[in-house]
Design an enzyme around this catalytic site. Structure first.
Site, short mmCIF file in Angstrom:
data_model
loop_
_atom_site.label_atom_id
_atom_site.label_comp_id
_atom_site.label_asym_id
_atom_site.label_seq_id
_atom_site.Cartn_x
_atom_site.Cartn_y
_atom_site.Cartn_z
N LYS A 279 24.22 35.70 6.31
CA LYS A 279 24.34 34.86 5.11
C LYS A 279 24.79 35.71 3.92
O LYS A 279 25.65 35.27 3.14
CB LYS A 279 22.99 34.19 4.80
CG LYS A 279 22.94 33.38 3.50
CD LYS A 279 23.77 32.12 3.56
CE LYS A 279 23.87 31.40 2.21
NZ LYS A 279 22.71 30.65 1.79
N LYS B 183 21.96 35.02 -7.79
CA LYS B 183 20.79 35.44 -6.99
C LYS B 183 21.26 36.06 -5.68
O LYS B 183 20.81 37.13 -5.27
CB LYS B 183 19.89 34.24 -6.72
CG LYS B 183 18.62 34.59 -5.97
CD LYS B 183 18.13 33.44 -5.11
CE LYS B 183 18.89 33.36 -3.79
NZ LYS B 183 18.33 32.44 -2.81
#
Lengths: 294, 294
Positions: free
Chosen positions: A171, A239
């Site tokens: 990811k 983030k």
């Protein structure tokens, strides 16, 4: 069919919990802030008043939370998952957090005989609603096989990536490439427009050749119209770029473009653009180029 | 059908001249160095002993040369195109050169009543052989329409981009995005492999989502096998990134990732890798990461 405790009924979690209900699982949903349980109840799910209540009878616990601090609080606290789930429970963390946070969680959970998979997703809110997420899974392969029916209710592409943390690693790499490719589009847009080219025709040429990318195809209308309605926010990508740069440092992987892209995303957030879509990287290039199309 | 003087029978020019012959045009081919006329002769073309001989009876002159100095020498010299072509001739420069070099050429040629189109191509040697190049055209739209039958013998996607130099501008933007997307792939490969992920599975996940790109799809086998057999060389991409950075400076377009990508391509050339395929950017990331897969 499983009994599933689902923790985190946000933009992603709520439709995911609904899809698990529709697939026939018994779902106990919990969310920190109230007012998020309507869709789950309408789909036949149940609500839990506490984490403890959501997990104590569950075979499978799923967490879908904003970042590692929330995952750690809900996993490790006295009212949390590890203290209240039965031994043998499978904890699937579908949040996007740092690979080493996932590795730590797996280690601590193992002491309580709770098995963990990291299973972050890609595909956004639309993918969550339609049950067509891409799911990247790290952990023990036996646990992955056991969880497969759960994943298949949520996603179309489910990939086993290896041991604990490697779902998060894939990811992170995805977010790394995505940020870079998005910034590449933004740089090309200003380069082309300041030259006086018809932008739409030019982007069609780029998209049809080796410079084409999925993000160019998907975001072209937004870039043409300067439409920054969020499908994935700059704040969330910020983030994620923190995870990417931290992980790259810890494993010793050089990411020269990734590091610059992370800075440009951070700059957008610093300029108050956290709530815009991440294709608003274009605004940063305009700013740097003294360019205002209007 | 036209009489075409074709100047520059290199890797790209030779199959292009052949395709023009096959489409029924009369082609006079010329190349600076000898031994390049075999395929053109076999296809029914003719050879010229000088630029003058190639262009004096032509309706259309095509140049397909390495860079601006070669174009300028062959255009401006006493034995060159402008001094020897008939007034009214259409000069189509299909080389990849800087937009402002194309603008200058159009201006000088106009004084001799020679019309110019800039028409750089993408698609590589394969695209040239198969007649499926992507062609980006700048100049007067009437001249573009007149040249359309010529372009259709060479390419599948032919796009009018606007005034003189704007074909080159779109080509430059293409090379900008391509270099960045390629470097993104290289950074992801080392990030994933150093983490211990199965690379092929991980690249499949990335390719299927928003991080997917045409260069990832096309170069994945090469990245997996570290196969740097050239289809487009690092040296040519280095030349193109010089055009990109020079043009960006002159128009005032910020290209923060493009500038770093240009440096990484330049570093590969400085390290002796000009003859490798441009996906050898991966070698630079390995070097920076102290990583040797073997």
């Amino acid at each position: 069919m499983r009994t599933i405790g689902f923790l985190g009924l946000g933009t992603m979690g709520s439709p995911m919990a609904v899809n698990l209900c529709r697939a026939g699982h018994t779902v106990y949903g919990w969310n920190r802030s109230p007012g998020r349980t309507g869709p789950l109840l309408a789909a036949g799910g149940r609500t839990a008043a506490s984490v403890r209540e959501a997990v104590r009878d569950a075979d499978v616990v799923i967490t879908m939370l904003p970042d590692a601090p929330q995952v750690e609080e809900i996993a490790y606290g006295p009212g949390g998952v590890l203290a209240n789930a039965r031994p043998g429970t499978l904890l699937i963390d579908m949040s996007t957090i740092a690979p080493r946070s996932s590795m730590k969680l797996a280690g601590v959970a193992a002491e309580r005989r709770i098995r963990v998979l990291d299973a972050p997703v890609a595909g956004g809110e639309t993918g969550a609603i339609e049950g067509i997420l891409s799911i990247m899974v790290g952990g023990e392969s036996d646990d992955f096989e056991e969880a497969r029916p759960v994943f298949e209710a949520l996603g179309r592409t489910v990939t086993y990536c290896g041991t604990h943390g490697l779902g998060q690693t894939v990811k992170a790499a995805n977010q790394l490439v995505l940020a870079i490719n998005m910034q590449a589009c933004a740089e090309a847009v200003v380069f082309l427009e300041k030259s006086g080219v018809d932008l739409e025709a030019a982007l069609d040429v780029l998209g049809g050749g080796l410079a084409g990318s999925n993000v160019l195809a998907r975001k072209k209308p937004n870039l043409l119209r300067r439409d920054y309605t969020p499908s994935f926010t700059m704040g969330l990508h910020h983030k994620d770029m923190g995870i990417v740069t931290d992980t790259a440092r810890s494993i010793g992987a050089a990411i020269p473009l990734g590091a610059v892209a992370a800075q440009l995303v951070a700059s957008a957030v610093a300029r108050g653009e956290a709530a815009l879509d991440h294709c608003a990287l274009l605004r940063g290039v305009e700013l740097l180029s003294g360019y205002d199309r209007e």
